[in-house]
Design an enzyme around this catalytic site. Structure first.
Site, PDB file in Angstrom:
ATOM      1  N   ASN A   9       0.877  -1.170   0.000  1.00 39.97           N
ATOM      2  CA  ASN A   9       0.000   0.000   0.000  1.00 39.97           C
ATOM      3  C   ASN A   9       0.914   1.219   0.000  1.00 39.97           C
ATOM      4  O   ASN A   9       1.497   1.548   1.030  1.00 39.97           O
ATOM      5  CB  ASN A   9      -0.902  -0.029   1.248  1.00 39.97           C
ATOM      6  CG  ASN A   9      -1.726   1.235   1.381  1.00 39.97           C
ATOM      7  OD1 ASN A   9      -1.738   2.086   0.476  1.00 39.97           O
ATOM      8  ND2 ASN A   9      -2.420   1.376   2.505  1.00 39.97           N
ATOM      9  N   TRP A  10       1.012   1.837  -1.157  1.00 43.59           N
ATOM     10  CA  TRP A  10       1.954   2.963  -1.281  1.00 43.59           C
ATOM     11  C   TRP A  10       1.399   4.245  -0.663  1.00 43.59           C
ATOM     12  O   TRP A  10       2.097   5.265  -0.616  1.00 43.59           O
ATOM     13  CB  TRP A  10       2.320   3.195  -2.751  1.00 43.59           C
ATOM     14  CG  TRP A  10       3.104   2.070  -3.371  1.00 43.59           C
ATOM     15  CD1 TRP A  10       3.495   0.896  -2.766  1.00 43.59           C
ATOM     16  CD2 TRP A  10       3.585   1.984  -4.719  1.00 43.59           C
ATOM     17  NE1 TRP A  10       4.178   0.103  -3.653  1.00 43.59           N
ATOM     18  CE2 TRP A  10       4.252   0.745  -4.865  1.00 43.59           C
ATOM     19  CE3 TRP A  10       3.512   2.829  -5.831  1.00 43.59           C
ATOM     20  CZ2 TRP A  10       4.850   0.344  -6.062  1.00 43.59           C
ATOM     21  CZ3 TRP A  10       4.092   2.434  -7.036  1.00 43.59           C
ATOM     22  CH2 TRP A  10       4.766   1.202  -7.136  1.00 43.59           C
ATOM     23  N   LYS A  11       0.134   4.206  -0.255  1.00 41.33           N
ATOM     24  CA  LYS A  11      -0.522   5.380   0.361  1.00 41.33           C
ATOM     25  C   LYS A  11      -0.330   6.615  -0.536  1.00 41.33           C
ATOM     26  O   LYS A  11      -0.318   6.477  -1.755  1.00 41.33           O
ATOM     27  CB  LYS A  11      -0.001   5.590   1.784  1.00 41.33           C
ATOM     28  CG  LYS A  11      -0.140   4.304   2.618  1.00 41.33           C
ATOM     29  CD  LYS A  11       0.005   4.502   4.096  1.00 41.33           C
ATOM     30  CE  LYS A  11      -0.195   3.165   4.799  1.00 41.33           C
ATOM     31  NZ  LYS A  11      -0.190   3.265   6.260  1.00 41.33           N
ATOM     32  N   GLU A 168      -5.350  -5.002  10.406  1.00 40.99           N
ATOM     33  CA  GLU A 168      -4.356  -3.954  10.636  1.00 40.99           C
ATOM     34  C   GLU A 168      -4.655  -3.237  11.944  1.00 40.99           C
ATOM     35  O   GLU A 168      -5.499  -2.321  11.969  1.00 40.99           O
ATOM     36  CB  GLU A 168      -4.384  -2.936   9.492  1.00 40.99           C
ATOM     37  CG  GLU A 168      -4.063  -3.530   8.130  1.00 40.99           C
ATOM     38  CD  GLU A 168      -3.501  -2.475   7.180  1.00 40.99           C
ATOM     39  OE1 GLU A 168      -2.367  -2.659   6.733  1.00 40.99           O
ATOM     40  OE2 GLU A 168      -4.168  -1.468   6.926  1.00 40.99           O
ATOM     41  N   GLY A 174       2.363   2.405  10.788  1.00 36.94           N
ATOM     42  CA  GLY A 174       3.296   3.525  10.662  1.00 36.94           C
ATOM     43  C   GLY A 174       3.977   3.915  11.960  1.00 36.94           C
ATOM     44  O   GLY A 174       4.606   4.965  12.039  1.00 36.94           O
ATOM     45  N   GLY A 235       2.918  -1.005   4.283  1.00 38.02           N
ATOM     46  CA  GLY A 235       2.981   0.420   3.984  1.00 38.02           C
ATOM     47  C   GLY A 235       4.421   0.834   3.723  1.00 38.02           C
ATOM     48  O   GLY A 235       4.970   0.605   2.645  1.00 38.02           O
ATOM     49  N   GLY A 236       5.052   1.406   4.731  1.00 33.20           N
ATOM     50  CA  GLY A 236       6.393   1.969   4.586  1.00 33.20           C
ATOM     51  C   GLY A 236       7.399   1.069   3.888  1.00 33.20           C
ATOM     52  O   GLY A 236       8.129   1.511   2.988  1.00 33.20           O
TER      53      GLY A 236
HETATM   54  P1  13P Z   1       2.993   0.441   7.693  1.00 33.04           P
HETATM   55  O1  13P Z   1       3.535  -0.849   7.108  1.00 33.04           O
HETATM   56  O2  13P Z   1       3.710   1.656   7.220  1.00 33.04           O
HETATM   57  O3  13P Z   1       2.849   0.362   9.183  1.00 33.04           O
HETATM   58  O4  13P Z   1       1.497   0.598   7.108  1.00 33.04           O
HETATM   59  C1  13P Z   1       0.632  -0.465   7.186  1.00 33.04           C
HETATM   60  C2  13P Z   1      -0.576  -0.143   6.402  1.00 33.04           C
HETATM   61  O5  13P Z   1      -1.330   0.760   6.736  1.00 33.04           O
HETATM   62  C3  13P Z   1      -0.818  -0.914   5.185  1.00 33.04           C
HETATM   63  O6  13P Z   1      -2.086  -0.683   4.686  1.00 33.04           O
END
Ligand code: 13P
Length: 252
Positions: A9-11, A168, A174, A235-236
């Site tokens: 998930n590149w957000k 999650e 994050g 995410g990250g």
């Molecule tokens: P992180 O891996 O940055 O904690 O984010 C997780 C997330 O929200 C994936 O959708």
């Protein structure tokens, strides 16, 4: 045997089409030459076309991070499942906690999105998870159950079987804090049991349940070794091909 699914998930990062294509290329080069783990990337909408183009002919699936549950209409700024499908996307992250928190998305609205995704042949990744306060208050299962019942309302067992669930915990997203493998496993087992009653035992056995929340190369193997953890929503660590590839490697 459930095939693990690792999705990035590149957000709201890497929305520049050229940069996104370069990251997707890195993902393909470092991890796509295997078919034992399903791999997906979900860039911002502005880079969806470029990433679909880059991933064409590879086994890497491309998805959106959201959609609006109408095919078209006067909904300024929104994107439909039909548009995502036409572009070549094949999945959509729905009900992410950031959307629940910042955009006040509720379970009934998320349910419409899940239905729209399924109607257009997109795989929904339905996100659920409790906040830190809810965990401290001991209501994690209650929260997750409400989100699942709401998000899956009105779906047949067959439709539920086409969905990927992402657990999650909000406090782990994050933050660098991840759920312990045992804590995550306990919630995943609870989710699978609930899916058994919402769909059927057979469907529950087949559904992939991803863990998300600070999953990284250092903790991925231990999390992914748990019986009911069938992948990760990252995410990250998905923003660098090397760390994303290391997580895929951990899933193999
Ligand atoms: P992180 O891996 O940055 O904690 O984010 C997780 C997330 O929200 C994936 O959708």
């Amino acid at each position: 045997m459930r095939k693990k699914i690792i999705a990035g998930n590149w957000k709201m990062y890497c929305g520049d089409p050229a940069k996104a294509a370069a990251l997707a290329k890195g993902v393909i080069e470092s991890c796509a030459c295997q078919n034992r783990v399903e791999v997906a990337v979900c860039p911002p909408a502005t880079a969806l076309a470029a990433v679909v183009e880059t991933c064409r002919g590879s086994s890497v699936r491309v998805g959106a991070q959201n959609l609006y549950p109408k095919d078209e209409g006067a909904f300024t700024g929104e994107i439909s499942a039909a548009f995502i499908k036409a572009l070549g996307g094949s999945l959509a992250i729905l009900g992410h906690s950031e959307r629940r928190t910042y955009f006040k998305e509720a379970d009934d609205f998320i349910n419409l999105k899940v239905k729209a995704a399924l109607a257009h042949g997109l795989t929904p990744i339905l996100c659920v998870g409790e906040t830190e306060k809810e965990r401290e208050d001991g209501v994690t299962e209650k929260v997750v159950e409400t989100q699942l019942r709401g998000g899956l309302a009105g779906l047949s067992a067959d439709e539920i079987g086409q969905i990927v669930i992402a657990y999650e915990p909000v406090w782990a997203i994050g933050t660098g804090k991840n759920a312990t493998p045992a804590d995550a496993q306990a919630v995943h087992a609870f989710i699978r049991k609930l899916l058994g009653s919402l769909a059927s035992a057979d469907v529950a056995e087949l559904i992939r349940i991803q863990y998300g929340g600070s999953m990284k190369p250092e903790n991925a193997a231990e999390l992914l070794a748990q019986q009911d953890i069938d992948g990760g929503l990252i995410g990250g660590a998905s923003l660098k091909a090397e760390s994303f590839a290391a997580i895929i490697q951990a899933a193999l």
